[in-house]
Design a protein around this motif. Structure first.
Motif, PDB file in Angstrom:
ATOM      1  N   LEU A  76     -32.486 -17.143  -3.621  1.00  0.00           N
ATOM      2  CA  LEU A  76     -31.493 -17.942  -2.989  1.00  0.00           C
ATOM      3  C   LEU A  76     -30.718 -17.444  -1.803  1.00  0.00           C
ATOM      4  N   ALA A  77     -30.671 -17.867  -0.869  1.00  0.00           N
ATOM      5  CA  ALA A  77     -30.286 -17.264   0.457  1.00  0.00           C
ATOM      6  C   ALA A  77     -29.280 -18.479   1.258  1.00  0.00           C
ATOM      7  N   SER A  79     -27.091 -19.535   4.725  1.00  0.00           N
ATOM      8  CA  SER A  79     -26.911 -19.359   6.293  1.00  0.00           C
ATOM      9  C   SER A  79     -27.725 -18.294   6.794  1.00  0.00           C
ATOM     10  N   ALA A  80     -26.904 -17.338   7.419  1.00  0.00           N
ATOM     11  CA  ALA A  80     -27.621 -16.063   8.175  1.00  0.00           C
ATOM     12  C   ALA A  80     -28.447 -15.538   6.922  1.00  0.00           C
ATOM     13  N   GLY A  81     -28.043 -15.664   5.596  1.00  0.00           N
ATOM     14  CA  GLY A  81     -29.126 -15.013   4.824  1.00  0.00           C
ATOM     15  C   GLY A  81     -30.210 -15.610   4.500  1.00  0.00           C
ATOM     16  N   SER A  82     -30.249 -16.912   4.807  1.00  0.00           N
ATOM     17  CA  SER A  82     -31.612 -17.771   4.933  1.00  0.00           C
ATOM     18  C   SER A  82     -32.295 -17.482   6.113  1.00  0.00           C
ATOM     19  N   LEU A  83     -31.688 -17.142   7.186  1.00  0.00           N
ATOM     20  CA  LEU A  83     -32.385 -16.536   8.490  1.00  0.00           C
ATOM     21  C   LEU A  83     -33.031 -15.241   7.918  1.00  0.00           C
ATOM     22  N   THR A  84     -32.439 -14.348   7.152  1.00  0.00           N
ATOM     23  CA  THR A  84     -32.955 -13.326   6.955  1.00  0.00           C
ATOM     24  C   THR A  84     -34.128 -13.202   5.796  1.00  0.00           C
ATOM     25  N   ALA A  85     -33.785 -14.195   4.883  1.00  0.00           N
ATOM     26  CA  ALA A  85     -34.990 -14.354   3.844  1.00  0.00           C
ATOM     27  C   ALA A  85     -36.066 -15.063   4.261  1.00  0.00           C
ATOM     28  N   ALA A  86     -36.023 -15.997   5.530  1.00  0.00           N
ATOM     29  CA  ALA A  86     -37.221 -16.541   5.947  1.00  0.00           C
ATOM     30  C   ALA A  86     -37.964 -15.764   6.780  1.00  0.00           C
ATOM     31  N   ILE A  90     -41.119 -11.655   0.760  1.00  0.00           N
ATOM     32  CA  ILE A  90     -40.942 -10.978  -0.467  1.00  0.00           C
ATOM     33  C   ILE A  90     -41.900 -11.892  -1.462  1.00  0.00           C
ATOM     34  N   ASP A  91     -42.450 -11.517  -2.492  1.00  0.00           N
ATOM     35  CA  ASP A  91     -43.167 -12.127  -3.579  1.00  0.00           C
ATOM     36  C   ASP A  91     -42.094 -12.716  -4.325  1.00  0.00           C
ATOM     37  N   ALA A  92     -41.965 -13.924  -4.049  1.00  0.00           N
ATOM     38  CA  ALA A  92     -40.723 -14.657  -4.715  1.00  0.00           C
ATOM     39  C   ALA A  92     -41.381 -15.764  -5.626  1.00  0.00           C
ATOM     40  N   LYS A  93     -40.630 -15.967  -6.766  1.00  0.00           N
ATOM     41  CA  LYS A  93     -40.947 -17.206  -7.719  1.00  0.00           C
ATOM     42  C   LYS A  93     -40.721 -18.491  -6.992  1.00  0.00           C
ATOM     43  N   THR A  94     -39.535 -18.405  -6.578  1.00  0.00           N
ATOM     44  CA  THR A  94     -38.866 -19.624  -5.912  1.00  0.00           C
ATOM     45  C   THR A  94     -38.293 -19.342  -4.786  1.00  0.00           C
ATOM     46  N   VAL A  95     -37.992 -20.115  -3.511  1.00  0.00           N
ATOM     47  CA  VAL A  95     -37.105 -19.760  -2.629  1.00  0.00           C
ATOM     48  C   VAL A  95     -36.279 -21.065  -2.218  1.00  0.00           C
ATOM     49  N   THR A  96     -35.016 -20.839  -2.332  1.00  0.00           N
ATOM     50  CA  THR A  96     -34.108 -21.948  -2.113  1.00  0.00           C
ATOM     51  C   THR A  96     -33.040 -21.665  -0.881  1.00  0.00           C
ATOM     52  N   TYR A  97     -32.892 -22.234  -0.112  1.00  0.00           N
ATOM     53  CA  TYR A  97     -32.268 -22.157   1.024  1.00  0.00           C
ATOM     54  C   TYR A  97     -30.779 -23.073   1.103  1.00  0.00           C
ATOM     55  N   LEU A  98     -29.751 -22.526   1.244  1.00  0.00           N
ATOM     56  CA  LEU A  98     -28.350 -23.087   1.233  1.00  0.00           C
ATOM     57  C   LEU A  98     -27.833 -23.051   2.858  1.00  0.00           C
ATOM     58  N   SER A  99     -27.743 -24.283   3.460  1.00  0.00           N
ATOM     59  CA  SER A  99     -27.243 -24.345   4.819  1.00  0.00           C
ATOM     60  C   SER A  99     -27.970 -23.451   5.814  1.00  0.00           C
ATOM     61  N   THR A 166     -38.437 -16.705  16.701  1.00  0.00           N
ATOM     62  CA  THR A 166     -39.565 -16.333  15.764  1.00  0.00           C
ATOM     63  C   THR A 166     -39.606 -16.781  14.718  1.00  0.00           C
ATOM     64  N   LEU A 167     -38.933 -17.644  14.191  1.00  0.00           N
ATOM     65  CA  LEU A 167     -38.723 -18.034  12.676  1.00  0.00           C
ATOM     66  C   LEU A 167     -40.181 -18.462  12.160  1.00  0.00           C
ATOM     67  N   PRO A 168     -40.590 -17.811  11.095  1.00  0.00           N
ATOM     68  CA  PRO A 168     -41.908 -18.362  10.620  1.00  0.00           C
ATOM     69  C   PRO A 168     -41.697 -19.886  10.161  1.00  0.00           C
ATOM     70  N   PRO A 169     -42.944 -20.352   9.931  1.00  0.00           N
ATOM     71  CA  PRO A 169     -42.943 -21.575   8.996  1.00  0.00           C
ATOM     72  C   PRO A 169     -42.245 -21.398   7.730  1.00  0.00           C
ATOM     73  N   ALA A 170     -41.718 -22.363   7.119  1.00  0.00           N
ATOM     74  CA  ALA A 170     -41.085 -22.239   5.734  1.00  0.00           C
ATOM     75  C   ALA A 170     -42.230 -22.501   4.795  1.00  0.00           C
ATOM     76  N   ARG A 171     -41.931 -21.674   3.658  1.00  0.00           N
ATOM     77  CA  ARG A 171     -42.923 -21.765   2.603  1.00  0.00           C
ATOM     78  C   ARG A 171     -43.274 -23.345   2.142  1.00  0.00           C
ATOM     79  N   HIS A 172     -44.276 -23.350   1.802  1.00  0.00           N
ATOM     80  CA  HIS A 172     -44.670 -24.861   1.366  1.00  0.00           C
ATOM     81  C   HIS A 172     -43.721 -25.515   0.353  1.00  0.00           C
ATOM     82  N   ASP A 173     -43.397 -24.277  -0.542  1.00  0.00           N
ATOM     83  CA  ASP A 173     -42.510 -24.828  -1.693  1.00  0.00           C
ATOM     84  C   ASP A 173     -40.922 -24.582  -1.589  1.00  0.00           C
TER      85      ASP A 173
END
Length: 235
Positions: A76-77, A79-86, A90-99, A166-173
């Protein structure tokens, strides 16, 4: 970077990458953490240092190293945490972004800001840009605004712009929660990364956990953390 843990260590892991200026002591942030632990998550929080000159080395790599010791965490990420997580691997179960902060708001999309971002200095003379709790949400406190730096450097602005470019494409899920009233991030950038069926709109400011509609979306958020897009209500 600071890492903390909340909840029962025997529960599944959830890595919550906070936004720029967020603290686990902020009341709305703790509201969300408390609801996550009540839903049987072992919450690991990452608090970003606010004055950086190299996002890959100072934000992304520490999060990757920490996540490597977790067993397929939900991520779960905010704002700027979402920029970091993107950017993080990370071998993540799910990825959820907030703003997610994947682009500058229209007010900062101009050539002058671009030129300032190229200045080779870490001197902090640019306004931080958050001076009103209402920008964050109705439950935001004066302390949250006080903990956001009054001034930042061109070096920070430059490394943020590089991370956007340089933002990578978002995960498909991946799933995102955001507000069309957000004045801190680019909602256009969000729409360019994710299809509308994986974007949940809420009423309020930049922070879902500070918004007046946070209770309305809590059940959906918890479902998405468990099941990804399958946790979204039928439309």
């Amino acid at each position: 970077m600071e890492f903390d843990q909340f909840g029962d260590g025997d529960d599944p892991s959830l890595l919550f990458v906070l936004g720029w200026g967020n603290r686990t002591t902020h009341e709305p942030v703790r509201w969300l953490i408390d609801n996550l632990t009540a839903a049987d998550w072992h919450v690991h929080t990452a608090t970003l240092p606010v004055h950086v000159t190299n996002i890959p080395e100072e934000w992304v790599r520490p999060v990757e190293r920490y996540a490597a010791d977790l067993d397929e965490p939900a991520v779960l990420a905010h704002s700027a945490g979402s920029l970091t997580a993107a950017h993080a691997d990370i071998d993540a179960k799910t990825v959820t972004y907030l703003s997610p902060f994947w682009g500058e708001p229209p007010s900062r999309q101009n050539p002058v800001v671009g030129l300032i971002a190229q200045l080779p200095t870490n001197r902090k003379f640019l306004p931080g840009g958050i001076d009103d709790p209402d920008m964050l949400g109705e439950y935001a406190t004066a302390q949250q605004v006080a903990d956001v730096p009054d001034n930042v450097s061109p070096a920070l602005l430059g490394t943020m712009r590089d991370a956007h470019a340089t933002l990578p494409p978002a995960r498909h899920d991946a799933v995102c929660f955001c507000s069309l009233c957000d004045k801190i991030v680019s909602t256009r950038a969000i729409g360019q990364q994710l299809p509308s069926e994986r974007i949940v709109l809420y009423d309020g400011g930049h922070e879902l956990f500070s918004s007046r509609s946070r209770e309305d979306h809590l059940e959906t958020l918890l479902a998405v953390l468990d099941d990804g897009p399958d946790g979204l209500p039928a439309r």
